[in-house]
Design an enzyme around this catalytic site. Structure first.
Site, PDB file in Angstrom:
ATOM      1  N   LYS A  46       1.622   0.526  -2.458  1.00 39.34           N
ATOM      2  CA  LYS A  46       1.497  -0.935  -2.543  1.00 39.34           C
ATOM      3  C   LYS A  46       2.826  -1.509  -2.037  1.00 39.34           C
ATOM      4  O   LYS A  46       3.897  -0.936  -2.297  1.00 39.34           O
ATOM      5  CB  LYS A  46       1.234  -1.303  -4.010  1.00 39.34           C
ATOM      6  CG  LYS A  46       1.193  -2.770  -4.307  1.00 39.34           C
ATOM      7  CD  LYS A  46      -0.141  -3.410  -3.968  1.00 39.34           C
ATOM      8  CE  LYS A  46      -0.014  -4.939  -4.088  1.00 39.34           C
ATOM      9  NZ  LYS A  46      -1.024  -5.656  -3.341  1.00 39.34           N
ATOM     10  N   CYS A 154       0.384  -9.569   5.406  1.00 39.06           N
ATOM     11  CA  CYS A 154      -0.286 -10.112   4.219  1.00 39.06           C
ATOM     12  C   CYS A 154      -0.741 -11.539   4.544  1.00 39.06           C
ATOM     13  O   CYS A 154       0.069 -12.376   4.939  1.00 39.06           O
ATOM     14  CB  CYS A 154       0.653 -10.112   3.020  1.00 39.06           C
ATOM     15  SG  CYS A 154      -0.131 -10.874   1.587  1.00 39.06           S
ATOM     16  N   LYS A 191       2.563  -2.755  10.348  1.00 39.31           N
ATOM     17  CA  LYS A 191       1.184  -3.143  10.025  1.00 39.31           C
ATOM     18  C   LYS A 191       0.995  -4.600  10.422  1.00 39.31           C
ATOM     19  O   LYS A 191       1.575  -5.507   9.827  1.00 39.31           O
ATOM     20  CB  LYS A 191       0.901  -2.934   8.533  1.00 39.31           C
ATOM     21  CG  LYS A 191      -0.549  -3.222   8.144  1.00 39.31           C
ATOM     22  CD  LYS A 191      -0.848  -2.733   6.742  1.00 39.31           C
ATOM     23  CE  LYS A 191      -2.236  -3.083   6.274  1.00 39.31           C
ATOM     24  NZ  LYS A 191      -2.507  -2.615   4.905  1.00 39.31           N
TER      25      LYS A 191
HETATM   26  C1  LIG Z   1      -6.578  -6.220  -3.568  1.00 41.93           C
HETATM   27  C2  LIG Z   1      -5.906  -5.860  -2.286  1.00 41.93           C
HETATM   28  C3  LIG Z   1      -4.517  -5.799  -2.230  1.00 41.93           C
HETATM   29  C4  LIG Z   1      -3.875  -5.467  -1.029  1.00 41.93           C
HETATM   30  N1  LIG Z   1      -2.516  -5.389  -1.004  1.00 41.93           N
HETATM   31  C5  LIG Z   1      -1.891  -5.032   0.153  1.00 41.93           C
HETATM   32  C6  LIG Z   1      -0.478  -4.854   0.177  1.00 41.93           C
HETATM   33  O1  LIG Z   1       0.229  -4.996  -0.816  1.00 41.93           O
HETATM   34  N2  LIG Z   1       0.087  -4.496   1.367  1.00 41.93           N
HETATM   35  C7  LIG Z   1      -0.650  -4.281   2.510  1.00 41.93           C
HETATM   36  O2  LIG Z   1      -0.089  -3.944   3.549  1.00 41.93           O
HETATM   37  N3  LIG Z   1      -1.996  -4.414   2.492  1.00 41.93           N
HETATM   38  C8  LIG Z   1      -2.620  -4.772   1.343  1.00 41.93           C
HETATM   39  N4  LIG Z   1      -3.998  -4.865   1.320  1.00 41.93           N
HETATM   40  C9  LIG Z   1      -4.774  -4.610   2.563  1.00 41.93           C
HETATM   41  C10 LIG Z   1      -5.319  -3.184   2.616  1.00 41.93           C
HETATM   42  O3  LIG Z   1      -4.281  -2.228   2.626  1.00 41.93           O
HETATM   43  C11 LIG Z   1      -6.212  -2.970   3.855  1.00 41.93           C
HETATM   44  O4  LIG Z   1      -5.425  -3.197   5.009  1.00 41.93           O
HETATM   45  C12 LIG Z   1      -7.420  -3.904   3.890  1.00 41.93           C
HETATM   46  O5  LIG Z   1      -7.988  -4.042   2.609  1.00 41.93           O
HETATM   47  C13 LIG Z   1      -8.497  -3.411   4.862  1.00 41.93           C
HETATM   48  O6  LIG Z   1      -8.986  -2.143   4.478  1.00 41.93           O
HETATM   49  P1  LIG Z   1     -10.411  -1.950   3.711  1.00 41.93           P
HETATM   50  O7  LIG Z   1     -11.452  -2.593   4.567  1.00 41.93           O
HETATM   51  O8  LIG Z   1     -10.560  -0.460   3.554  1.00 41.93           O
HETATM   52  O9  LIG Z   1     -10.280  -2.650   2.399  1.00 41.93           O
HETATM   53  C14 LIG Z   1      -4.653  -5.193   0.126  1.00 41.93           C
HETATM   54  C15 LIG Z   1      -6.048  -5.244   0.052  1.00 41.93           C
HETATM   55  C16 LIG Z   1      -6.693  -5.566  -1.136  1.00 41.93           C
HETATM   56  C17 LIG Z   1      -8.204  -5.603  -1.181  1.00 41.93           C
END
Ligand SMILES: Cc1cc2nc3c(=O)[nH]c(=O)nc-3n(C[C@H](O)[C@H](O)[C@H](O)COP(=O)(O)O)c2cc1C
Length: 374
Positions: A46, A154, A191
């Site tokens: 995270k 983000c 990212k």
């Molecule tokens: C609840 C939540 C918190 C997230 N927190 C972060 C974060 O702290 N840093 C980050 O780079 N991406 C964060 N993301 C993005 C995810 O790492 C990922 O890039 C995004 O959810 C797309 O992937 P998925 O379709 O598998 O969910 C977060 C996503 C969710 C759903």
């Protein structure tokens, strides 16, 4: 010859190409240890920052579901509905760097052969903020982290010099990456946000700054839906909402389009694919477009918080796939990477029907057939 799930990505060896992305599944030491025990090849923590973080009141993430027999989309829990997407407005880790540092060291000691990537974020408005990036980078690499991932993506940061606001500015992307590269002995992944017109522009900035890889996508900027009964957003605090991030199945095709732009523009660079993955068949798309690793968030959140079944299926799927295609000489994921990169072309390059077959566009294709008269 047996298939081999391992891969080397930006110089780091992964037991398999499947990572948990930076999100709730990787927010604690216990989750990350469970993730490694469960079989994930790597985790991205995270995001760790230096500024104080206080999240909104109430839920930070909800899941939007679609009914099978109607067009209804809602976050309300109900039977027989399929997952459409996740929606979140969660900020980065609310734990301090001091909290993370001993834990990163302990995780690495317990699992020296598993890849631990630290996600970091700071501001970029002045030299002090840029030094924060270096402080975070040094602290994480000193604990043995294998790589750094810069959160330039983000989607719900108010500060204009943070998160996707940095990711939308090619110069800032380049500066932040360069500043981190100055102090890092380990690979640096950037990212990027998908919420820009041409992600290739920001990726070029990252590579000019020295990035070793690009990770894409973070969540897509979005709003929750309004409940037609209460007339309130399905997720709100005191009736108010801000834009947040969409993840999960709905973003798989969107994220693939971004990834295709990236891998075509930089065929010799490294990419980590993220967005909508829950099975090997989903991951296969990213590999074939040119990604060396992939990352998962939403599917893992819905599977015992860290995705034990998801990773089992991803590993089994890759093994099955390699076995099935052994006669083509495919033994490892590297043999698939980029095989369909060049199949995405400009629309004008797609073959047209011959004059004989073309009926001036009056074929029914694209339109619903006229309703049959009974
Ligand atoms: C609840 C939540 C918190 C997230 N927190 C972060 C974060 O702290 N840093 C980050 O780079 N991406 C964060 N993301 C993005 C995810 O790492 C990922 O890039 C995004 O959810 C797309 O992937 P998925 O379709 O598998 O969910 C977060 C996503 C969710 C759903």
């Amino acid at each position: 010859m047996e298939s081999d799930l391992s891969t080397t990505f930006t110089g780091v060896r992964f037991r398999n190409p499947f990572l948990l992305s930076s999100a709730p599944p990787t927010e604690s030491e216990s989750n990350i240890l469970r993730a490694f025990e469960g079989g994930w090849g790597g985790v991205v923590t995270k995001t760790i920052g230096l500024h104080p973080v206080v999240n909104v009141l109430g839920p930070k993430t909800k899941f939007l579901r679609a009914d099978a027999d109607s067009a209804r989309l809602s976050m309300k829990k109900r039977p027989a509905a399929a997952l459409h997407s996740s929606w979140n407005w969660e900020l980065i880790s609310d734990k301090t760097l001091d909290w993370w540092v001993p834990r990163l060291g302990r995780i690495k000691k317990a699992f020296p052969d598993h890849a631990l990537v630290a996600s970091i974020m700071a501001g970029s408005g002045n030299d002090t903020e840029l030094r924060h990036w270096q402080e975070l980078a040094t602290a994480c690499q000193d604990q043995g982290c294998d790589a750094l991932e810069l959160n330039l993506s983000c989607p719900h940061m108010d500060r204009p010099d943070m998160g996707s606001n940095v990711g939308k500015d090619k110069e800032l992307v380049s500066i932040v990456t360069k500043v981190v590269k100055e102090v890092s002995k380990i690979p640096v992944w950037a990212k990027l946000t998908p919420s820009t017109t041409d992600i290739v522009v920001e990726a070029r900035g990252a590579f000019l700054g020295g990035a070793d890889a690009i990770s894409s996508s973070n969540t897509f900027t979005s709003l929750p839906l309004i409940d037609p009964e209460t007339l309130e957003f399905e997720i709100n605090v005191d009736g108010l909402v801000s834009t947040g991030g969409l993840g999960g199945p709905a973003i798989l095709p969107l994220s693939l389009a971004k990834m295709s732009q990236l891998t075509q523009a930089f065929p010799d660079k490294s990419f980590s694919g993220i967005g909508g993955i829950s099975t090997f068949e989903h991951a296969l798309n990213y590999f074939m477009l040119g990604c060396g690793t992939v990352q998962v968030c939403t599917a893992a959140m819905l599977d015992h918080a860290i995705g034990p079944h998801v990773i089992r299926e991803l590993n089994a799927g890759l093994t099955r796939f390699l076995d099935q295609h052994a006669d083509r000489g495919w033994r490892r994921v590297d043999d698939l990477v980029g095989l369909r990169r060049n199949s995405v072309v400009a629309q004008s390059k797609i073959r047209r029907p011959t004059e004989k077959d073309y009926h001036g566009g009056f074929d029914a294709e694209g339109y619903a057939a006229a309703e049959e008269k009974v």
